[in-house]
Write an enzyme that holds these catalytic residues in place. Sequence first.
Site: not given
Ligand code: E4P
Length: 234
Positions: A87
């Site tokens: 990522k």
């Molecule tokens: C995606 O890769 C993120 O880790 C995630 O969906 C973030 O979500 P949140 O807004 O619940 O922290």
Amino acid sequence: MKIFLDTANLDELRQGVALGVVDGVTTNPTLVAKEKKPFREHILEICEIFRNVNGGIVNAEVVSTDTEGILREARELATWHPNIVVKVPMVPDGIHAVSILSKEGIRTNVTLVFSAPQALLVAKAGAYIVSPFLGRLDDVGEDGLKLLRDIMEIYRAYNFETQVLAASLRHPIHVVQAAKMGAQIGTMPFKVFQQLFNHPLTDKGLTGFLKDWDKARETLGEIMPTAVGPKAGR
Ligand code: E4P
């Protein structure tokens, strides 16, 4: 739609994977930090949980924000396990790094995407996955599902190969809408995943079926030799 769990918690991942319908996991620095374990060891434990998941994907995120740093971290993460997708944050240096990494065959997931123009750049850079954050947009009074609709339309218009991962999903309606739009992946917290199973009429119906079965047990005989009850297992 592939279902990913948005957690770095090993118990949640084990429980989810055991049910046979989880295809991958998205971790991020916040989720990993919560677990208070050495990063490499922790990610490898997660990879082990997904060992028998066909094509299972384990997302691990870089923390550098400059191209050189991102490239260094991404190349290192990619050596840890073949299931790892790296990522990378949606910043100019991140997109630069992704355009290099995609040519090297390293799979990337561009994260923190909040607009259609950003998603267009992600596809142009050759990322494996783009992650629009629906819930966080809703949180600030914007429409996360509209963003997802726009991205799906743009990607279809050009047959971009980048997969769309609907992220920051907060409830089952987000999941259903993402599936209806054809998002290839949805990632959700364990709690939202559990909510997908539930319906009060399922519980009520099952209770009724079992009660009626029990009441009539005397007359039913050995229809199901493996059914629960005193004669089970004979
Ligand atoms: C995606 O890769 C993120 O880790 C995630 O969906 C973030 O979500 P949140 O807004 O619940 O922290």
